[in-house]
Design a protein around this motif. Structure first.
Motif, PDB file in Angstrom:
ATOM      1  N   ASP A 326       0.821  -1.218   0.000  1.00  0.00           N
ATOM      2  CA  ASP A 326       0.000   0.000   0.000  1.00  0.00           C
ATOM      3  C   ASP A 326       0.855   1.267   0.000  1.00  0.00           C
ATOM      4  O   ASP A 326       0.461   2.295   0.544  1.00  0.00           O
ATOM      5  CB  ASP A 326      -0.951   0.008   1.195  1.00  0.00           C
ATOM      6  CG  ASP A 326      -2.207   0.809   0.908  1.00  0.00           C
ATOM      7  OD1 ASP A 326      -2.692   0.767  -0.232  1.00  0.00           O
ATOM      8  OD2 ASP A 326      -2.703   1.491   1.824  1.00  0.00           O
ATOM      9  N   GLN A 327       2.008   1.200  -0.629  1.00  0.00           N
ATOM     10  CA  GLN A 327       2.887   2.356  -0.738  1.00  0.00           C
ATOM     11  C   GLN A 327       2.570   3.110  -2.033  1.00  0.00           C
ATOM     12  O   GLN A 327       2.549   2.522  -3.109  1.00  0.00           O
ATOM     13  CB  GLN A 327       4.343   1.883  -0.760  1.00  0.00           C
ATOM     14  CG  GLN A 327       5.383   2.985  -0.754  1.00  0.00           C
ATOM     15  CD  GLN A 327       6.786   2.413  -0.586  1.00  0.00           C
ATOM     16  OE1 GLN A 327       6.990   1.459   0.180  1.00  0.00           O
ATOM     17  NE2 GLN A 327       7.744   2.968  -1.299  1.00  0.00           N
ATOM     18  N   PRO A 328       2.293   4.423  -1.964  1.00  0.00           N
ATOM     19  CA  PRO A 328       1.983   5.157  -3.198  1.00  0.00           C
ATOM     20  C   PRO A 328       3.205   5.260  -4.090  1.00  0.00           C
ATOM     21  O   PRO A 328       4.283   5.663  -3.656  1.00  0.00           O
ATOM     22  CB  PRO A 328       1.554   6.541  -2.687  1.00  0.00           C
ATOM     23  CG  PRO A 328       2.195   6.672  -1.339  1.00  0.00           C
ATOM     24  CD  PRO A 328       2.256   5.290  -0.766  1.00  0.00           C
ATOM     25  N   VAL A 329       3.043   4.892  -5.368  1.00  0.00           N
ATOM     26  CA  VAL A 329       4.208   4.855  -6.253  1.00  0.00           C
ATOM     27  C   VAL A 329       3.980   5.499  -7.620  1.00  0.00           C
ATOM     28  O   VAL A 329       4.937   5.740  -8.347  1.00  0.00           O
ATOM     29  CB  VAL A 329       4.697   3.402  -6.466  1.00  0.00           C
ATOM     30  CG1 VAL A 329       5.219   2.804  -5.165  1.00  0.00           C
ATOM     31  CG2 VAL A 329       3.597   2.536  -7.053  1.00  0.00           C
ATOM     32  N   GLY A 330       2.754   5.779  -8.005  1.00  0.00           N
ATOM     33  CA  GLY A 330       2.543   6.324  -9.338  1.00  0.00           C
ATOM     34  C   GLY A 330       1.092   6.672  -9.599  1.00  0.00           C
ATOM     35  O   GLY A 330       0.300   6.820  -8.670  1.00  0.00           O
ATOM     36  N   THR A 331       0.751   6.766 -10.876  1.00  0.00           N
ATOM     37  CA  THR A 331      -0.567   7.214 -11.293  1.00  0.00           C
ATOM     38  C   THR A 331      -1.050   6.410 -12.488  1.00  0.00           C
ATOM     39  O   THR A 331      -0.285   6.135 -13.411  1.00  0.00           O
ATOM     40  CB  THR A 331      -0.519   8.711 -11.695  1.00  0.00           C
ATOM     41  OG1 THR A 331       0.008   9.477 -10.618  1.00  0.00           O
ATOM     42  CG2 THR A 331      -1.903   9.224 -12.037  1.00  0.00           C
ATOM     43  N   LEU A 332      -2.313   6.027 -12.453  1.00  0.00           N
ATOM     44  CA  LEU A 332      -2.960   5.465 -13.627  1.00  0.00           C
ATOM     45  C   LEU A 332      -3.593   6.618 -14.400  1.00  0.00           C
ATOM     46  O   LEU A 332      -4.433   7.345 -13.865  1.00  0.00           O
ATOM     47  CB  LEU A 332      -4.038   4.460 -13.225  1.00  0.00           C
ATOM     48  CG  LEU A 332      -4.864   3.906 -14.383  1.00  0.00           C
ATOM     49  CD1 LEU A 332      -4.022   2.975 -15.244  1.00  0.00           C
ATOM     50  CD2 LEU A 332      -6.107   3.189 -13.884  1.00  0.00           C
TER      51      LEU A 332
END
Length: 378
Positions: A326-332
């Motif tokens: 659940d680590q934020p890493v990017g964007t769809l």
């Protein structure tokens, strides 16, 4: 979901055009940009600046700094600049009288009262200048990217500028953060001090399920509006500017809402928790990690252009181990044709521990030969 900030739907793609010089329409639940026309151009906000004024007031109510029964005194500045002597939009608050925050909110929202704005600004911050500083600070906190506020009313000032992208972001924020006060924007009229005045927003009288919000006019920017409307459980936010008259403003606002109701359908792209892609991992026991979104990802697409949908996962990588779940890493990012219409954060779906020294060394060589920016297409 964040508003997409790159290219926008043009008239040919969307099969719609408007007389407005600037326009933006967003479906609220999915965050899909349905139509955009120069939405990041900076314009004079006129009375649309009052949306930011109300955000500051609502925030003060939510944090307990003030209550609806808090009383503020009508200063000579508020009376002369925004009251009866000004000739502008006013709730006719009497000089040196006391008015409750609850009444001032209705005066500002329903009657677009300049005196109400100034009374609130002076009461909360001590002066309009200090209140404007609060407006700009809150604007940054809630994600407005390019707007600058210099007063609470929207009265002309060469330094006061907003974008439609920011105005729609602000309107959606008010709806979700302060639902109990958002309802006031749909209030048809307000009688205070024995004076009856109707809501100035023309959307409320067009039978399109409108929630109201705000209108504005300046000679430079023309007639503008920020509004919202709901049909069949789906709410749309729109901002228009650069229109020639109040009649044209009402007509164009109704047109764009009616078009949106008919021209789009909702499509589920990913279920909640479903893997949306993979990211490369540097120095881990695995060379990739699955990515997911926090919620179901849906989008509204033109009925006539279903085959033009495409999506990419964008991140800075490879990601360095160790990674937590659940680590934020990017964007769809999702496109319809060449238009970026939606952005959704993505997160790691699993933990990735450090690999052994040999694995990390191999990854380092691989990284030196491939670079850092990655995009997953599907």
């Amino acid at each position: 979901m964040a508003l997409a900030s790159a290219s926008a739907l043009n008239a040919q793609d969307a099969l719609f055009d408007t007389k407005a010089k600037q326009a933006l329409m967003v479906e609220d639940q999915t965050g899909t940009i349905l139509y955009a026309k120069s939405p990041d151009t900076l314009i004079e906000p006129a009375a649309l600046a009052k949306l930011m004024t109300m955000e500051v007031v609502f925030h003060a109510l939510k944090t307990g700094e003030i209550t609806p029964s808090t009383q503020y005194t009508v200063s000579e500045n508020a009376w002369r600049t925004g009251g009866a002597p000004s000739g502008g939009s006013t709730m006719f608050a009497k000089l040196k009288s006391s008015v409750s925050v609850g009444d001032l909110i209705q005066g500002v929202i329903v009657q677009s009262a300049n005196d109400g704005c100034i009374i609130l600004a002076e009461g909360i911050a001590g002066s309009e200048q200090k209140f404007a500083e609060m407006m700009n600070a809150r604007a940054k906190e809630i994600g407005l990217k390019s707007s600058t506020f210099t007063n609470s009313t929207g009265l002309p000032d060469p330094k006061q500028r907003v974008s439609l992208t920011d105005l729609v972001t602000l309107a959606r924020h008010i709806k979700h953060e302060y639902p109990e006060y958002y309802r006031t924007y749909a209030q048809d009229n307000f009688t205070w001090n024995n004076i009856f005045q109707r809501n100035r927003n023309p959307l409320l009288r067009l039978d399109i399920g409108a929630d109201g919000m705000g209108t504005g006019y300046t000679e430079q920017s023309g007639y503008g509006i920020v509004g919202a409307a709901e049909r069949n459980g789906r709410r749309y936010f729109v901002a228009l500017s650069g229109l020639a008259s109040d009649k044209e403003r009402a007509e164009e606002a109704k047109r764009i809402f009616e078009w949106a109701y008919q021209a789009f359908e909702e499509v589920d792209i990913f279920a909640e928790g479903e893997t949306v892609g993979e990211a490369s991992v540097f120095g881990g026991v695995k060379s990739t990690v699955a990515l997911k979104a926090h919620e179901k990802i849906s989008i509204l697409i033109p009925v006539a252009n279903r085959d033009r949908l495409k999506a990419h996962v964008v991140y800075q990588g490879p990601l360095a181990a160790p990674l937590k779940p659940d680590q934020p890493v990017g964007t769809l990012r999702i496109w319809i044709g060449d238009a970026l219409v939606q952005e959704t954060p993505v997160y790691t779906a699993e933990a990735i521990e450090n690999g052994d020294l040999k694995k990390r060394s191999l990854d380092a060589v691989f990284e030196l030969t491939t670079g850092w920016v990655r995009r997953l297409d599907f």
